[in-house]
Design a protein around this motif. Structure first.
Motif, PDB file in Angstrom:
ATOM      1  N   ASN A 167       0.808  -1.210   0.000  1.00  0.00           N
ATOM      2  CA  ASN A 167       0.000   0.000   0.000  1.00  0.00           C
ATOM      3  C   ASN A 167       0.849   1.271   0.000  1.00  0.00           C
ATOM      4  O   ASN A 167       0.520   2.247  -0.676  1.00  0.00           O
ATOM      5  N   VAL A 168       1.952   1.249   0.750  1.00  0.00           N
ATOM      6  CA  VAL A 168       2.842   2.421   0.786  1.00  0.00           C
ATOM      7  C   VAL A 168       3.499   2.654  -0.569  1.00  0.00           C
ATOM      8  O   VAL A 168       3.568   3.788  -1.057  1.00  0.00           O
ATOM      9  N   VAL A 169       3.978   1.567  -1.201  1.00  0.00           N
ATOM     10  CA  VAL A 169       4.600   1.700  -2.524  1.00  0.00           C
ATOM     11  C   VAL A 169       3.611   2.270  -3.533  1.00  0.00           C
ATOM     12  O   VAL A 169       3.943   3.152  -4.326  1.00  0.00           O
ATOM     13  N   LYS A 170       2.376   1.781  -3.490  1.00  0.00           N
ATOM     14  CA  LYS A 170       1.366   2.245  -4.445  1.00  0.00           C
ATOM     15  C   LYS A 170       0.993   3.699  -4.214  1.00  0.00           C
ATOM     16  O   LYS A 170       0.857   4.475  -5.162  1.00  0.00           O
ATOM     17  N   LYS A 171       0.844   4.097  -2.956  1.00  0.00           N
ATOM     18  CA  LYS A 171       0.354   5.446  -2.661  1.00  0.00           C
ATOM     19  C   LYS A 171       1.449   6.509  -2.644  1.00  0.00           C
ATOM     20  O   LYS A 171       1.233   7.631  -3.120  1.00  0.00           O
ATOM     21  N   LEU A 173       5.076   5.903  -3.403  1.00  0.00           N
ATOM     22  CA  LEU A 173       6.294   5.710  -4.198  1.00  0.00           C
ATOM     23  C   LEU A 173       5.980   5.360  -5.658  1.00  0.00           C
ATOM     24  O   LEU A 173       6.841   4.849  -6.369  1.00  0.00           O
ATOM     25  N   SER A 174       4.772   5.654  -6.098  1.00  0.00           N
ATOM     26  CA  SER A 174       4.376   5.296  -7.466  1.00  0.00           C
ATOM     27  C   SER A 174       5.117   6.116  -8.518  1.00  0.00           C
ATOM     28  O   SER A 174       5.166   5.739  -9.688  1.00  0.00           O
ATOM     29  N   ASP A 175       5.695   7.255  -8.101  1.00  0.00           N
ATOM     30  CA  ASP A 175       6.443   8.090  -9.045  1.00  0.00           C
ATOM     31  C   ASP A 175       7.926   7.713  -9.101  1.00  0.00           C
ATOM     32  O   ASP A 175       8.718   8.362  -9.783  1.00  0.00           O
ATOM     33  N   LEU A 176       8.291   6.650  -8.391  1.00  0.00           N
ATOM     34  CA  LEU A 176       9.683   6.208  -8.336  1.00  0.00           C
ATOM     35  C   LEU A 176       9.770   4.814  -8.945  1.00  0.00           C
ATOM     36  O   LEU A 176       8.946   3.954  -8.662  1.00  0.00           O
ATOM     37  N   ASN A 177      10.767   4.585  -9.803  1.00  0.00           N
ATOM     38  CA  ASN A 177      10.831   3.276 -10.471  1.00  0.00           C
ATOM     39  C   ASN A 177      11.199   2.165  -9.494  1.00  0.00           C
ATOM     40  O   ASN A 177      11.790   2.391  -8.436  1.00  0.00           O
ATOM     41  N   ALA A 178      10.835   0.941  -9.885  1.00  0.00           N
ATOM     42  CA  ALA A 178      10.966  -0.214  -8.997  1.00  0.00           C
ATOM     43  C   ALA A 178      12.406  -0.480  -8.566  1.00  0.00           C
ATOM     44  O   ALA A 178      12.672  -0.802  -7.399  1.00  0.00           O
ATOM     45  N   LEU A 179      13.351  -0.338  -9.490  1.00  0.00           N
ATOM     46  CA  LEU A 179      14.749  -0.608  -9.173  1.00  0.00           C
ATOM     47  C   LEU A 179      15.285   0.371  -8.137  1.00  0.00           C
ATOM     48  O   LEU A 179      16.025  -0.008  -7.228  1.00  0.00           O
ATOM     49  N   SER A 180      14.904   1.628  -8.250  1.00  0.00           N
ATOM     50  CA  SER A 180      15.346   2.646  -7.283  1.00  0.00           C
ATOM     51  C   SER A 180      14.818   2.336  -5.885  1.00  0.00           C
ATOM     52  O   SER A 180      15.538   2.480  -4.889  1.00  0.00           O
ATOM     53  N   ILE A 181      13.558   1.917  -5.813  1.00  0.00           N
ATOM     54  CA  ILE A 181      12.957   1.601  -4.516  1.00  0.00           C
ATOM     55  C   ILE A 181      13.713   0.457  -3.838  1.00  0.00           C
ATOM     56  O   ILE A 181      14.104   0.549  -2.667  1.00  0.00           O
ATOM     57  N   VAL A 182      13.933  -0.620  -4.574  1.00  0.00           N
ATOM     58  CA  VAL A 182      14.580  -1.793  -3.985  1.00  0.00           C
ATOM     59  C   VAL A 182      16.032  -1.515  -3.632  1.00  0.00           C
ATOM     60  O   VAL A 182      16.511  -1.907  -2.560  1.00  0.00           O
ATOM     61  N   THR A 183      16.740  -0.807  -4.501  1.00  0.00           N
ATOM     62  CA  THR A 183      18.145  -0.473  -4.206  1.00  0.00           C
ATOM     63  C   THR A 183      18.216   0.429  -2.985  1.00  0.00           C
ATOM     64  O   THR A 183      19.092   0.262  -2.119  1.00  0.00           O
ATOM     65  N   ALA A 231      13.501 -10.358  -7.561  1.00  0.00           N
ATOM     66  CA  ALA A 231      12.071 -10.546  -7.321  1.00  0.00           C
ATOM     67  C   ALA A 231      11.412  -9.284  -6.781  1.00  0.00           C
ATOM     68  O   ALA A 231      10.285  -8.956  -7.163  1.00  0.00           O
ATOM     69  N   LYS A 232      12.094  -8.563  -5.905  1.00  0.00           N
ATOM     70  CA  LYS A 232      11.504  -7.348  -5.353  1.00  0.00           C
ATOM     71  C   LYS A 232      11.375  -6.254  -6.412  1.00  0.00           C
ATOM     72  O   LYS A 232      10.450  -5.446  -6.375  1.00  0.00           O
ATOM     73  N   VAL A 233      12.303  -6.210  -7.351  1.00  0.00           N
ATOM     74  CA  VAL A 233      12.185  -5.256  -8.459  1.00  0.00           C
ATOM     75  C   VAL A 233      10.946  -5.586  -9.287  1.00  0.00           C
ATOM     76  O   VAL A 233      10.146  -4.698  -9.627  1.00  0.00           O
ATOM     77  N   ILE A 234      10.777  -6.863  -9.605  1.00  0.00           N
ATOM     78  CA  ILE A 234       9.603  -7.297 -10.375  1.00  0.00           C
ATOM     79  C   ILE A 234       8.321  -6.995  -9.598  1.00  0.00           C
ATOM     80  O   ILE A 234       7.327  -6.531 -10.164  1.00  0.00           O
ATOM     81  N   TYR A 235       8.349  -7.242  -8.282  1.00  0.00           N
ATOM     82  CA  TYR A 235       7.161  -7.010  -7.463  1.00  0.00           C
ATOM     83  C   TYR A 235       6.758  -5.539  -7.467  1.00  0.00           C
ATOM     84  O   TYR A 235       5.574  -5.206  -7.622  1.00  0.00           O
ATOM     85  N   ASN A 236       7.726  -4.655  -7.317  1.00  0.00           N
ATOM     86  CA  ASN A 236       7.403  -3.226  -7.314  1.00  0.00           C
ATOM     87  C   ASN A 236       6.900  -2.758  -8.680  1.00  0.00           C
ATOM     88  O   ASN A 236       6.053  -1.874  -8.770  1.00  0.00           O
ATOM     89  N   LYS A 237       7.417  -3.362  -9.744  1.00  0.00           N
ATOM     90  CA  LYS A 237       6.878  -3.067 -11.075  1.00  0.00           C
ATOM     91  C   LYS A 237       5.426  -3.517 -11.166  1.00  0.00           C
ATOM     92  O   LYS A 237       4.585  -2.825 -11.750  1.00  0.00           O
ATOM     93  N   LEU A 238       5.144  -4.671 -10.580  1.00  0.00           N
ATOM     94  CA  LEU A 238       3.786  -5.195 -10.585  1.00  0.00           C
ATOM     95  C   LEU A 238       2.842  -4.263  -9.826  1.00  0.00           C
ATOM     96  O   LEU A 238       1.717  -3.996 -10.275  1.00  0.00           O
ATOM     97  N   VAL A 239       3.286  -3.760  -8.684  1.00  0.00           N
ATOM     98  CA  VAL A 239       2.464  -2.822  -7.900  1.00  0.00           C
ATOM     99  C   VAL A 239       2.168  -1.565  -8.707  1.00  0.00           C
ATOM    100  O   VAL A 239       1.048  -1.041  -8.699  1.00  0.00           O
ATOM    101  N   HIS A 240       3.167  -1.101  -9.453  1.00  0.00           N
ATOM    102  CA  HIS A 240       3.002   0.122 -10.241  1.00  0.00           C
ATOM    103  C   HIS A 240       1.970  -0.029 -11.355  1.00  0.00           C
ATOM    104  O   HIS A 240       1.231   0.914 -11.652  1.00  0.00           O
ATOM    105  N   ILE A 241       1.924  -1.191 -11.999  1.00  0.00           N
ATOM    106  CA  ILE A 241       1.030  -1.341 -13.152  1.00  0.00           C
ATOM    107  C   ILE A 241      -0.298  -2.012 -12.797  1.00  0.00           C
ATOM    108  O   ILE A 241      -1.162  -2.180 -13.652  1.00  0.00           O
ATOM    109  N   SER A 242      -0.468  -2.406 -11.520  1.00  0.00           N
ATOM    110  CA  SER A 242      -1.736  -3.001 -11.121  1.00  0.00           C
ATOM    111  C   SER A 242      -2.232  -2.306  -9.856  1.00  0.00           C
ATOM    112  O   SER A 242      -2.200  -1.090  -9.773  1.00  0.00           O
ATOM    113  N   ASP A 243      -2.687  -3.061  -8.881  1.00  0.00           N
ATOM    114  CA  ASP A 243      -3.091  -2.494  -7.595  1.00  0.00           C
ATOM    115  C   ASP A 243      -2.552  -3.378  -6.479  1.00  0.00           C
ATOM    116  O   ASP A 243      -2.121  -4.508  -6.732  1.00  0.00           O
ATOM    117  N   PRO A 244      -2.547  -2.881  -5.222  1.00  0.00           N
ATOM    118  CA  PRO A 244      -1.943  -3.651  -4.133  1.00  0.00           C
ATOM    119  C   PRO A 244      -2.563  -5.024  -3.929  1.00  0.00           C
ATOM    120  O   PRO A 244      -1.858  -5.985  -3.594  1.00  0.00           O
TER     121      PRO A 244
END
Length: 291
Positions: A167-171, A173-183, A231-244
């Motif tokens: 929920n936090v990533v979606k609300k 961090l949605s303007d930040l790419n998945a790789l940046s979040i995980v790194t 896997a976490k990079v893929i997961y954050n990409k999934l959150v960005h293009i779908s919903d929590p």
């Protein structure tokens, strides 16, 4: 490939990778303690990500860091140790099943804490998925009466952390790419993970000649790079293009993979557990069905 196709591809990849993580943890624990497993896994992942993705940190702005820190601890640091302890007392397949509570927690937290709307069919699908999960848990308890199911509480707590993270990533961090979040997450965790490892006897007892420890570290390298970093990079990409809720429904598919590996490793599997698995799949379908 459009976003609809991508999100199902990501869901499938994550279920395969994370479903295999439980057996890797089980094998790694033959040579390291639960605390050492959690700390080493984070350090290996951090080294991998910072080696190849350090430039992505430039995209993180000051406003993002409080959420980066929160997601680091809620979705990685705390669950990393909780899962390691749980797997020492409960079959790896059962641990993965308990993690299926994540979609339910995601929907509840998203609705009451983050203002996300949900549809009735999503709640219905989640409840069906929980029925399948309950069947798997109860049957697992019957097949393994000597296991300590109080450790299931650790996985429930971890699933809450995962739900808050989605929920936090979606609300926020949605303007930040998945790789940046995980790194960013693992940059935050390097020091805490190293401090935890220092308080164990790992550095005093470690030896390159110890075959069991070296084999455990091999499993940890795979677990860290593929099962955590990628896997976490893929997961954050999934959150960005779908919903929590859709993203967290991967935890309903993970047990099917984990049970398969557990079966190959000698863990028992009954017909009722297979039926429970199909009920879980029905729940996932209903949660994500458009109409």
């Amino acid at each position: 490939m459009n976003n609809q196709q991508k999100k199902w591809l990501y869901l499938l990849l994550l279920s395969l990778v994370w479903g295999s993580s439980f057996i890797l943890m089980k094998k790694a624990l033959l040579g390291v303690t639960p605390i050492q497993l959690g700390a080493i896994r984070m350090l290996f992942t951090a080294i991998f990500l910072l080696t190849f993705a350090f430039p992505s940190l430039k995209k993180i702005k000051k406003k993002h860091y409080k959420y980066i820190v929160f997601t680091s601890f809620a979705a990685t640091f705390i669950p990393g140790f909780l899962f390691a302890f749980a797997i020492t007392n409960i079959d790896s397949a059962v641990v993965s099943i308990l993690n299926s509570l994540t979609p339910f927690n995601t929907l509840i937290f998203g609705s009451f804490l983050f203002g996300f709307a949900f549809k009735k069919k999503q709640l219905f699908g989640i409840l069906i998925g929980l029925v399948g999960t309950l069947i798997l848990i109860l049957q697992g308890a019957v097949l393994n009466p000597d296991q300590n199911y109080w450790y299931a509480l650790l996985i429930i707590i971890a699933s809450m952390g995962y739900a808050l993270n989605a929920n936090v990533v979606k609300k926020y961090l949605s303007d930040l790419n998945a790789l940046s979040i995980v790194t960013g997450n693992f940059l935050v965790l390097i020091v805490p993970a190293f401090i935890v490892l220092c308080f164990t006897d790992f550095f005093k007892t470690f030896s390159f000649k110890d075959a069991v420890v070296m084999e455990s570290l091999g499993y940890l390298v795979i677990l860290s790079i593929v099962g955590t970093g990628m896997a976490k990079v893929i997961y954050n990409k999934l959150v960005h293009i779908s919903d929590p809720v859709f993203s967290s429904s991967v935890t309903y598919l993970i047990p099917l993979v984990a049970i398969f590996w557990g079966f190959l490793d000698g863990e028992e599997l009954s017909l009722l557990q297979i039926i429970g698995g199909f009920i879980i799949l029905l729940g996932v379908y209903l949660v994500n069905k458009k109409k």
